[in-house]
Design a protein around this motif. Structure first.
Motif: not given
Ligand code: HEM
Length: 391
Positions: A92, A96, A225, A229-230, A270, A273, A280, A333-334, A337-338, A342
């Motif tokens: 992980h 990152r 990925f 996710a994006g 956010l 919604q 998670i 958005f969490g 660390a994670r 984005g």
């Molecule tokens: C409204 C839009 C979004 C929401 C609600 C969202 C939500 C989340 C959440 C809750 C996590 C944490 C998951 C965890 O703790 O296991 C996460 C991780 C992540 N998100 Fe987003 N996300 C959004 C948009 C995006 C966008 C636009 C990107 C990339 C362009 C992105 C890339 C990532 C990545 C790479 C992780 C992994 C981080 C890690 O594990 O350290 N996300 N997202």
């Protein structure tokens, strides 16, 4: 605890937390439940506990014995454990470290004008259409897809293909469909990487390929990925944001009168919604005591960010959608660390959408009552199936 509760909880209204979940929150912050596929798990619903556990390295995505681990559903990607138990933390940290430079605040700010231009183009097209129309294919879907395609260097013409695979991969009800989707997506990622090795572009996948020590398969996995996710999560947030604003006319009008409220409104969107009843998934990597409950190593824990965002101790009258609320400490958005890599990009997209939509379509309204809106039941990210609007 007398009975074990079964997910999903029945919702009385699509924009309000399930009545049972609200009762649970009154009883305490952690509950024994069964997942949709009947496996035992803990559901954490208190804001303070969810926030702390999201950033607790005694919980992880992997499991020492994946075959015996409790599952939330059939999705090969989200239904059960992910990754290698022995190396999860190092893997992980590496992921990152490789991704973060491509999502720095400076890089994200530089994207804003392009996001604005893409959004304006979609709304130009909408102006020429006869109402009513579905706002999902007109705006909520194509914007995040176009943005992530440009960022990653994925051809926009391939969107129908990769979206079919990402949707299949996220299918919580059909394991073999999910596995097929995931493997098609990975194969597509490998082809893209091969092309980028030959002809690099100014994009994230090309830059990952050019990074010392990154193999083709690693670049393909990370690229796909990110593609997933994006866009999927952002599509859901745009759709739900439009629904929340259109269903609460006074809030739409408040933004029309005072566009300076839009960044705060995006945080409230956010927060509001997701109404909880899932969350998670993590596996306990050690025994831990939370609010009087003992979670044993190996057990499944669902960190219900939707419920946490509706914890009345933190967000008073949580069922009320109010754009002037200070909601930026939501957990959508969490945390820690994670925390979502984005998040800054998603915020730019959402702020752009609502700034332009409200200005150019001030009279927009829902074309069907909220109670009749259809939602995606089997897809892990959920969200609307359609969003009929008129103006
Ligand atoms: C409204 C839009 C979004 C929401 C609600 C969202 C939500 C989340 C959440 C809750 C996590 C944490 C998951 C965890 O703790 O296991 C996460 C991780 C992540 N998100 Fe987003 N996300 C959004 C948009 C995006 C966008 C636009 C990107 C990339 C362009 C992105 C890339 C990532 C990545 C790479 C992780 C992994 C981080 C890690 O594990 O350290 N996300 N997202």
């Amino acid at each position: 605890m007398a009975t074990t509760l079964q997910l999903p909880f029945e919702q009385a209204h699509p924009l309000q937390a399930a009545p049972l979940l609200r009762q649970l929150q009154v009883q305490g912050p952690i509950h024994r439940i069964r997942t949709a596929v009947g496996h035992q798990a803990w559901l954490v619903t208190g804001y303070e506990q969810v926030r702390r556990l999201l950033d607790d390295d005694r919980l992880g995505r992997s499991h020492p014995d994946p075959g015996s681990a409790a599952r939330t559903g059939e999705s090969a990607l989200f239904g059960g454990p992910l990754g290698n138990y022995e190396t999860e933390q190092a893997d992980h940290a590496r992921m990152r470290a490789l991704l973060q430079p491509h999502f720095s605040p400076r890089r994200m700010r530089a994207l804003r004008p392009r996001v604005e231009a893409l959004c304006a183009g979609l709304l130009d097209h909408l102006t020429g259409q006869e109402p009513p129309t579905d706002l999902l294919p007109a705006l909520a879907l194509p914007l995040p897809i176009a943005v992530i395609c440009e960022l990653l260097g994925v051809p926009y013409e391939d969107r129908a293909k990769f979206r079919a695979w990402t949707q299949a991969a996220a299918d919580m009800g059909d394991r073999s469909r999910s596995e097929r989707g995931l493997s098609e997506l990975f194969g597509y990622g490998q082809q893209l990487v091969a092309r980028k090795r030959l002809r690099p572009g100014d994009d994230v996948i090309s830059r990952l390929c050019a990074t010392e020590g990154v193999s083709d398969d690693e670049a393909a996995t990370m690229g796909m990925f990110l593609l997933f996710a994006g866009h999927e999560t952002t599509v859901v947030a745009i759709g739900m944001g439009a629904l929340l604003l259109l269903a609460n006319r006074a809030q739409w009008q408040a933004l029309q009168a005072e566009p300076g409220l839009i960044p705060g409104a995006v945080e409230e969107i956010l927060r509001a919604q997701g109404t909880g009843g899932g969350g998670i998934p993590r596996y306990a990597h050690a025994d831990l005591d939370i609010a009087g409950a003992t979670i044993h190593a190996g057990e499944l824990v669902l960190l219900d960010t939707g419920a946490a965002n509706h914890d009345p101790a933190i967000f008073p009258d949580p069922g009320r959608f109010e754009v002037a609320r200070q909601a930026a400490h939501h957990l959508t958005f969490g945390q820690g660390a994670r925390y979502c890599i984005g998040a800054a990009l998603a915020r730019i997209e959402l702020q752009t959408v609502f700034t332009q939509l409200i200005k150019r379509f001030p009279a927009m309204r829902l074309a069907v009552p909220v109670a009749e809106m259809q939602f995606n039941a089997d897809v892990v990210t959920g969200g609307l199936a359609q969003l009929p609007v008129t103006w």
